[in-house]
Each structure stands twice: as C-alpha cells, then as structure tokens.
Design a protein around this motif. Structure first.
Motif, PDB file in Angstrom:
ATOM      1  N   GLU A   1       0.821  -1.212   0.000  1.00  0.00           N
ATOM      2  CA  GLU A   1       0.000   0.000   0.000  1.00  0.00           C
ATOM      3  C   GLU A   1       0.853   1.259   0.000  1.00  0.00           C
ATOM      4  O   GLU A   1       0.572   2.237  -0.715  1.00  0.00           O
ATOM      5  N   GLU A   2       1.927   1.303   0.798  1.00  0.00           N
ATOM      6  CA  GLU A   2       2.820   2.471   0.843  1.00  0.00           C
ATOM      7  C   GLU A   2       3.507   2.674  -0.494  1.00  0.00           C
ATOM      8  O   GLU A   2       3.680   3.821  -0.950  1.00  0.00           O
ATOM      9  N   LEU A   3       3.919   1.571  -1.187  1.00  0.00           N
ATOM     10  CA  LEU A   3       4.545   1.694  -2.496  1.00  0.00           C
ATOM     11  C   LEU A   3       3.567   2.299  -3.498  1.00  0.00           C
ATOM     12  O   LEU A   3       3.928   3.129  -4.343  1.00  0.00           O
ATOM     13  N   ARG A   4       2.325   1.896  -3.448  1.00  0.00           N
ATOM     14  CA  ARG A   4       1.325   2.455  -4.355  1.00  0.00           C
ATOM     15  C   ARG A   4       1.144   3.958  -4.130  1.00  0.00           C
ATOM     16  O   ARG A   4       1.051   4.741  -5.088  1.00  0.00           O
ATOM     17  N   LEU A   5       1.154   4.398  -2.894  1.00  0.00           N
ATOM     18  CA  LEU A   5       1.021   5.841  -2.587  1.00  0.00           C
ATOM     19  C   LEU A   5       2.211   6.633  -3.104  1.00  0.00           C
ATOM     20  O   LEU A   5       2.066   7.739  -3.651  1.00  0.00           O
ATOM     21  N   LEU A   6       3.436   6.076  -2.955  1.00  0.00           N
ATOM     22  CA  LEU A   6       4.625   6.786  -3.431  1.00  0.00           C
ATOM     23  C   LEU A   6       4.624   6.919  -4.942  1.00  0.00           C
ATOM     24  O   LEU A   6       4.987   7.965  -5.497  1.00  0.00           O
ATOM     25  N   ASP A   7       4.217   5.858  -5.673  1.00  0.00           N
ATOM     26  CA  ASP A   7       4.155   5.957  -7.132  1.00  0.00           C
ATOM     27  C   ASP A   7       3.147   7.018  -7.567  1.00  0.00           C
ATOM     28  O   ASP A   7       3.375   7.762  -8.541  1.00  0.00           O
ATOM     29  N   TRP A   8       2.039   7.128  -6.861  1.00  0.00           N
ATOM     30  CA  TRP A   8       1.031   8.137  -7.215  1.00  0.00           C
ATOM     31  C   TRP A   8       1.564   9.558  -7.011  1.00  0.00           C
ATOM     32  O   TRP A   8       1.371  10.432  -7.843  1.00  0.00           O
ATOM     33  N   GLU A   9       2.296   9.791  -5.902  1.00  0.00           N
ATOM     34  CA  GLU A   9       2.876  11.098  -5.647  1.00  0.00           C
ATOM     35  C   GLU A   9       3.915  11.455  -6.704  1.00  0.00           C
ATOM     36  O   GLU A   9       3.991  12.598  -7.169  1.00  0.00           O
ATOM     37  N   LEU A  10       4.746  10.491  -7.135  1.00  0.00           N
ATOM     38  CA  LEU A  10       5.756  10.767  -8.146  1.00  0.00           C
ATOM     39  C   LEU A  10       5.105  11.113  -9.480  1.00  0.00           C
ATOM     40  O   LEU A  10       5.590  11.991 -10.218  1.00  0.00           O
ATOM     41  N   ARG A  11       4.021  10.426  -9.848  1.00  0.00           N
ATOM     42  CA  ARG A  11       3.329  10.763 -11.100  1.00  0.00           C
ATOM     43  C   ARG A  11       2.767  12.196 -11.049  1.00  0.00           C
ATOM     44  O   ARG A  11       2.805  12.927 -12.037  1.00  0.00           O
TER      45      ARG A  11
END
Length: 844
Positions: free
Chosen positions: A9-19
């Motif tokens: 879940e944390e990895l998914r949040l970080l990818d969204w912020e980078l996009r």
C-alpha cells in the motif's frame, strides 16, 4: 496510535505522488518555454532572467566591489603621483612624454571597453584615475616646458581646459557618473584664478565670483543630469553668497556716488541671477527664497547709492524707501512664489528699519519710570529732558516718520498685494467675513492669492495688529523727538490715551469680529497711561491734572463699553475699570500729599475709593450683562483698601479706624447673596481693629484680645449646629473655645495672683459639665484638660511641700503599690478605658 500501512500500500502511494510531481514539472516547463518565446519576440529589452536562489559562493556583493575598486584607484593614483614627483627626473624628455601619454590615454580609453563588458564600477574607478592623470599631465607640462609662466594664470587656463575636456569626456561616455560633476567643480576656478593672476581689484574679483555663480545657476536650471545639477547648485549658492556679500561690503565702504554705483551694479547683477533662478525654479519655496534674496540685493544696490548721496542720518530711511518700493513689483503679473519672495524681502527691510527706530519709542515709554524715586523734585524744560536719559539715536526725530511710514505701508499692503477683503472685514482668525473692497485688484494669473494662503493671513494680521502698534509707537516717540515743552508733551500723551480708549470703544461696538483690535487698543492705552502717569510726577500740578484726567478717561471708557451691546469684549471693560480705580487711588494719595496731610490721614481719605468701588460692584452684580465685571472691580477695590490701610500703619488709633472702615466695606459687600463669604474677611478686619485699639490702649490682658474672637466663633458654631445637628463639635466650637482657653491657661501658669486661675477653673468646669450634659466632645475634652492643668498648677506648691515632708522611701513605695493595684485590676481598667473611648465616640 499511528497506523503504518502495508508495504504494498505504501509503495502504491509513493508511485502516485511521483506521477503527480512529473505532471506538474511538465506543466511548468511548457510555461517556461512559452515565456522565453515571448521575450525573444519582444527583443532585448532587459537582462536575461536569473535563476532564483542564493548567489554563487564566489560572488561578492556590490558594496565590497566598490570598496575594492576605490582602493585600487587610490593606490594607482598615489603611485602615479610618486612617479611624477620622484622618478620623473630619471627619464628623458621623450620617455617622460611617452610614459605620461601612454598611461593617460590608456586610463581614459579603458572605461569604454569596460562599459561594453558591463563593468561599470571598474570603469568609474579607472576613469577617476584617468582624470587624476590629466591633472598630473598639466603639472608635468608646466614643470617641464613652461616654468616661467605665472602659476595662477597657468592654473586658470589649465582648469578651464581640463573642465572642457572632462565635460566632453563625460558626454562621450554618458554612462560614467564621475567626469561631469568633476568638470563642474573644476569650472569654478578659471575666472577666480584669472582675477587673482591679473591682480584685479575687489570689484573684478567680485564680478568673477558672480559670473561663475551665474554659470552655475544656468547649468543647474537647464541640465537634466542630477549629479551635475547638485554640483552646480552648491557652487552657485556658495559663490553667489560670497559675491553678494563682497558687493554689499563694497557698497557699504563706498565713499562717493561713483564707487557706490559700481558696487550697485554688482549687486544688481547678483539680483538678476537670483531673479532668473526664482523665475525658472520648480519648487515654490526655492523660488520664493531666491526672489526674496533678489529683492534684498536690489534694495542694497539702490539704497547704497542713496546712502552715498544723502546725509549719514538718512541711511536707514533711504533703504526703507527702497524696500517699500519693492511692493510695486508685486503688482506685475509674476508667479505667486516670486511675488511672495518680493513681499518677504520688503517686509524684512521694513522690519529692520522698525528695529532701528523702536528703541526711541522704548526709551520714551520707559524712561519716565525714573521719576518714581524723585517725585515733584524739578520742572523739566522740555519733554526730552523729562526722560532723564538720552535718546538712543543721534537724530531721534527720524524715528517717528520711519515708524509712521511703515505703518502706512502695512495699511496699504492688502490693496498692493491684491488681497480681497482688506482689513475691515477680516475676522479674528484672518478670514474674510464680507465682500471684497471696491477697487481691490484681483490676483494675477498664476499668483494664486487665496484667502487661506500663508501670505494672505500674515498680511492681514500685520494690518490688524502691526500697523496700529507702529503708529502708536511713532506718536509716543514724537513729543520727545520734537523737544515739545513739558506741559505740551504730557498733554499729547494724555490725548493719545483718550484717542486709544475711543478707538477701543468704537471697535468693541463692531461685535466679536474686532475683539482682538479692541483689546489691543485698550492695552496700548494702558501702556501710554502708565508712562504719562510717571512722566507727570515731575511737578505737583502735572501729577494732579494727569491722574485726574486718566481717572475720568478710563471711567468714561468703562461706562461706554458697558452701554455697548452684549458682544462688547468684557476684557476691555475690565481693563478700563481696573485702570480707573488704580488712577483714582493714586489721585487720592497725590491730592492728600499736595494738601499737606500726614500719611495716616491720606490713607483714611483713600478708603473712599474702595468704598465707591464696592458700591459700583454691587450695582454691576445686579445686571447679568455686567456680572463678569464685578469681580475685577472688587479685586482692585481690595488692593486699594490694602494700600490705604498700609498708609495708616504708622499711627495705631488711625490704623484701628482704617481697619474698622475696611471691615464695614467688606460687611456691606457680604450682604450680597453671592458674596456671603466676604463676611469672614469683615469679621477678621473687625477683630484686627479691636486688637489694634487695645494695643494702643496698652491692654495686656489676653482675654481682652481672645474673647472678641471666641464669642462670634461660638455663635457661628451654634448656628451651624442648628442647621446641621450631625456636625462635629470640634468644627463648631473647637476653634472658638481654644482661642480663649489656651492663651488664658498659658497666662494663668505665669500669673502670681489667684483670680485668673479661679475664673479659668470655673469656666473650664462649666464647659466640662456642659459637654458631658449635651454629649459634646470638644467642650468636654478642652474643658477637662484645661481644668486638670489649672488644678495641677494650683496644687503644685502644696504637692511639693508634702513631698518634701515625707520620708525618702515613701514615694517609691507608693509607686510600687500603684503598679501592683493597676496590675491586679488590669482587665477591669482596660474595660473602663474602652468604655470611656466608646462614650467619647458616641459624642458629637
């Protein structure tokens, strides 16, 4: 508690912020590219954008850069000077010329290359070095090739050439700020050095200063470079003031009309410079100041010529006429600041002339005070001799015309300046309250003579107050200046007082608009009356006639002011009433002295003045319109009564009679409903009269002095207790009882007879019983205390005898028994003390 997400879940949040960040970065880059395209299409209008953020670590701030460049330029200049002075002789002529030429040309050419690279500060430093090298070149040229040329002449020519070269260099490299102001500063020297080299006289040197100042003012007015304008203004003001001062000194020293005319030409030239500056200046204050300076210079020029033609005594009147003639210029269509400056210059000249003439008025007004120490001692031959001192001017007859001319000029100033409203319709605050005067000249275009301008307000105040004061000063100084006979001089002063009082009454009838001038006229009348009253002390007849006339005049003025409508100023009426009472008192004293009366009899006769004043105050107090006038009249009546009583102090019976009469006057005043408080003063006067009478009869019994005070005091206390039963007996009866009991007790302790202690004891016992019976604290405490002390005094001899007959051990034994008894019954005694205190507290 904090919920930590799962790794997926944390990895998914970080990818969204980078996009999201990538999308925002792409948007900002597109915006930047569009802005750069717009700037390129607009052309090179500014410097390229700098990246935001702190400067690079190696970059130095501009202030540090300027300091480094300045120090470098100074060091190079010092090196060049040392080389020129010290090492010059080691080179040949060609080498010297080559070195100087190459170095100077390099220093002057380098700033152009530096400016192309946007190194402005470095260019300024190198340009300063180049300018300094040109000075060294000129020094070296004279030292090498022109050693026989006069130093001042060569310096004059060199400074002119350098100023021209530096000005051209500054115009060529317009971005440099140093060459042009330096050229302006150098341009101040050529004419002055040339005049010194030619050994020209004072007039030529002054002309050189003024021509240079004219060049500076012209440059300051027409240039657009701020640094050049500042340098030119400083140079022009400095040299202009220097030249104007020199021309003024030459005008003062001129011994003949020719020399005065030459100096006048220089002054007129300086005035022309100031006038041009005033006409072209942008700031109104600067324009007004320059115009004022120009006007003063014109006055100095024309007045200097008149001074050389007229006698020495007419110097100030000549300058005054020139200053007044300046007002003709304000009728011309000039800008408003210029007109204000010229009017200010005229006012300055008139003010100085007034200061020259006013000492004559001051001496004529104040010198008669010296007759206060020598009344009726001599008969002066004329008014100037009666002043007992010399007038300050060698020709004092010129002072009154000068003051009168200034006063007339002030009266004509509104019409000359085109101020609407004149003097008749101006209010207290300087504003107009009516239509403009017929024939008043409207302000010229651009003059802006509004009713609220400072010039308009100042002129109106001067017309309302300055002109009358100056006219009065001229009239006051006229009798002494003309050496009128003594009687005629006194009569003139009395007529001046009468005229001023009539004017004050006339102005008071005009309503509140002219309250200020009415009060001023009353004040001037009072000042003139005081002066003529002292001037009349020279002879007996003059004293009586003058004091009588002044009394009648001020009484008539007071009556006329009282009959005026309610808007008449109360201050003027009060001033007239107080002056009338003062002069009436003085007349009564002078009449008594002239009749040969003794001082105490003069005092009795003088009491008629406060008696009549008290009657007049009672009459005034019954009318609402004159109610405010009653208090000043009563105050002056009291002062007159004090003087009358003081005159009788040398004879006790007469003093007692005077105090009694004064008490009767006060008692009559106390009958008025609003003056009941004066009854206390009447009672004090009656008591003082009885005391003085008893002292004259050599009565030494204290009760004869205290009982006349105690009985009225107790009666007043009884009346107060009837009106206010809760009033304290200490306030009602304490002062009256203490006035008799305490002095009688002191006398009884020193009285060897038995009658006084017996009577005092009986009276104290009666007071104690009365206080206990009626619950009055003051009679109880005072009576009991006096009774105890009186009994102690009477029993003291017997106590001493008994104590002497007893054995020596008995007194200590009795004291010990007393202490034991008190200690054994301490609580009971304490309760008794509290009970006694409570009983006293319940009493009134």
């Amino acid at each position: 508690m904090t919920n930590i997400p799962q790794p997926a879940e944390e990895l998914r949040l970080l990818d969204w912020e980078l996009r999201q960040l990538d999308a925002r970065r792409t948007q900002l880059l597109r915006r930047r590219a569009w802005l750069l395209g717009v700037l390129r299409a607009a052309g090179p209008t500014g410097a390229p954008p700098r990246p935001a953020g702190p400067p690079a670590p190696g970059a130095a701030p501009p202030s540090a850069q300027n300091v480094l460049l300045t120090l470098g330029g100074i060091l190079l200049t010092i090196a060049a000077i040392a080389f020129t002075v010290v090492s010059w002789g080691h080179l040949g002529i060609g080498g010297r010329g080559a070195v100087l030429g190459v170095v100077t040309l390099a220093a002057l050419a380098a700033p152009a290359l530096l400016l192309r690279r946007s190194l402005r500060s470095t260019a300024e430093a190198v340009a300063g070095l180049g300018l300094a090298l040109t000075v060294l070149d000129s020094y070296a040229l004279r030292h090498l090739s022109l050693p026989d040329v006069d130093a001042l002449g060569y310096a004059a020519g060199t400074s002119a050439v350098l100023a021209t070269l530096w000005a051209g260099y500054g115009r060529l490299l317009g971005e440099l700020r140093l060459p042009l102001p330096t050229a302006v500063v150098t341009a101040q020297l050529p004419l002055i050095l040339w005049a010194g080299a030619a050994q020209a006289g004072d007039h030529a040197m002054t002309a050189a200063l003024l021509v240079t100042a004219a060049f500076d003012i012209a440059l300051a007015l027409w240039t657009s470079v701020r640094s050049v304008r500042v340098a030119a203004v400083i140079g022009g003001c400095t040299l202009g003031l220097w030249g104007a001062a020199g021309a003024g000194w030459l005008s003062v020293r001129a011994a003949d009309p020719t020399a005065a005319a030459r100096a006048g030409v220089l002054l007129l030239f300086a005035a022309l410079i100031a006038s041009v500056a005033a006409w072209r200046a942008k700031g109104p204050q600067i324009a007004a100041g320059a115009a004022g300076a120009g006007g003063l210079l014109v006055v100095a020029a024309v007045g200097g010529v008149l001074r050389s033609v007229l006698p020495a005594a007419w110097t100030v009147p000549g300058y005054l006429v020139c200053g007044i003639a300046l007002l003709a210029a304000v009728r011309v269509a000039l800008p408003r600041p210029v007109r204000q400056g010229l009017a200010g210059a005229s006012a300055a000249v008139q003010g100085l002339a007034a200061l020259w003439a006013l000492p004559v008025t001051a001496v004529a007004l104040l010198a008669p005070l010296g007759w206060a120490t020598r009344p009726w001692s001599a008969t002066p031959s004329d008014t100037r001799t009666a002043l007992l001192t010399e007038l300050p001017l060698p020709h004092p007859l010129l002072a009154p015309p000068v003051l009168a001319l200034i006063a007339a000029t002030l009266l004509a100033a509104p019409r000359a300046l085109g101020i609407p409203g004149g003097v008749r319709d101006t209010g207290v605050d300087g504003t107009t309250s009516g239509p403009p005067e017929t024939g008043a000249v409207p302000p010229h275009a651009g003059a802006g003579s509004s009713a609220s301008s400072p010039l308009t307000s100042a002129v109106r105040y001067l017309v309302r107050y300055g002109a009358p004061v100056l006219g009065w000063s001229a009239v006051v100084a006229l009798p002494a200046a003309l050496r009128l006979p003594y009687a005629a001089g006194v009569a003139v002063h009395v007529l001046v007082v009468a005229a001023l009082l009539a004017v004050a009454a006339r102005l008071a009838s005009a309503g509140p608009v002219l309250v200020g001038p009415a009060l001023m006229a009353s004040g001037l009348a009072l000042a003139s009356s005081v002066s003529v009253a002292f001037l009349a002390l020279a002879t007996e007849a003059a004293t009586l006639g003058t004091l009588g006339a002044l009394t009648v005049l001020f009484l008539a003025a007071c009556a006329q002011l009282i009959r005026r409508p309610s808007q008449a100023p109360a201050g003027a009426a009060a001033l007239a009433a107080c002056a009338a009472l003062t002069y009436a008192t003085a007349f009564a004293c002078a009449a008594g002295a002239a009749g040969g009366l003794r001082p105490e009899h003069i005092g009795l006769a003088t009491l008629a003045v406060p008696a009549l004043a008290a009657l007049a105050a009672a009459h005034l107090g019954r009318r609402p319109r004159t109610l405010a006038l009653a208090l000043p009249v009563e105050v002056m009546a009291a002062a007159s009564a004090v003087l009358a009583v003081t005159l009788t102090a040398g004879h006790a019976p007469t003093l007692a009679l005077a105090l009694t009469l004064a008490g009767l006057i006060a008692a009559g005043t106390a009958l008025r409903p609003d003056r009941h408080g004066v009854g206390y003063a009447a009672g004090v006067l009656f008591i003082l009269a009885s005391w003085v009478r008893l002292a004259a009869w050599e009565v030494s019994t204290p009760e004869a002095y205290t009982l006349p005070v105690t009985v009225p005091a107790l009666l007043l206390g009884l009346l107060r207790r009837r009106r206010d039963p809760e009033a304290s007996s200490w306030t009602a009866y304490g002062p009256g009882l203490a006035t008799t009991l305490l002095p009688s007790l002191a006398a009884a302790w020193g009285d060897p007879h038995w009658q006084r202690p017996l009577l005092l004891g009986v009276a104290a016992l009666a007071l104690t019983l009365a206080g206990a019976r009626h619950g009055l604290r003051a009679p109880l405490v005072l009576g009991g205390t006096v009774l105890a002390l009186d009994a102690l005094h009477e029993l003291a001899p017997y106590i001493v005898q008994v104590a002497g007959a007893l054995p020596r051990w008995l007194p200590p034994a009795l004291a010990g028994l007393l202490l034991l008894a008190v200690g054994a019954t301490y609580e009971q005694r304490l309760r008794d003390a509290r009970r006694f205190r409570n009983a006293l507290d319940r009493m009134h």
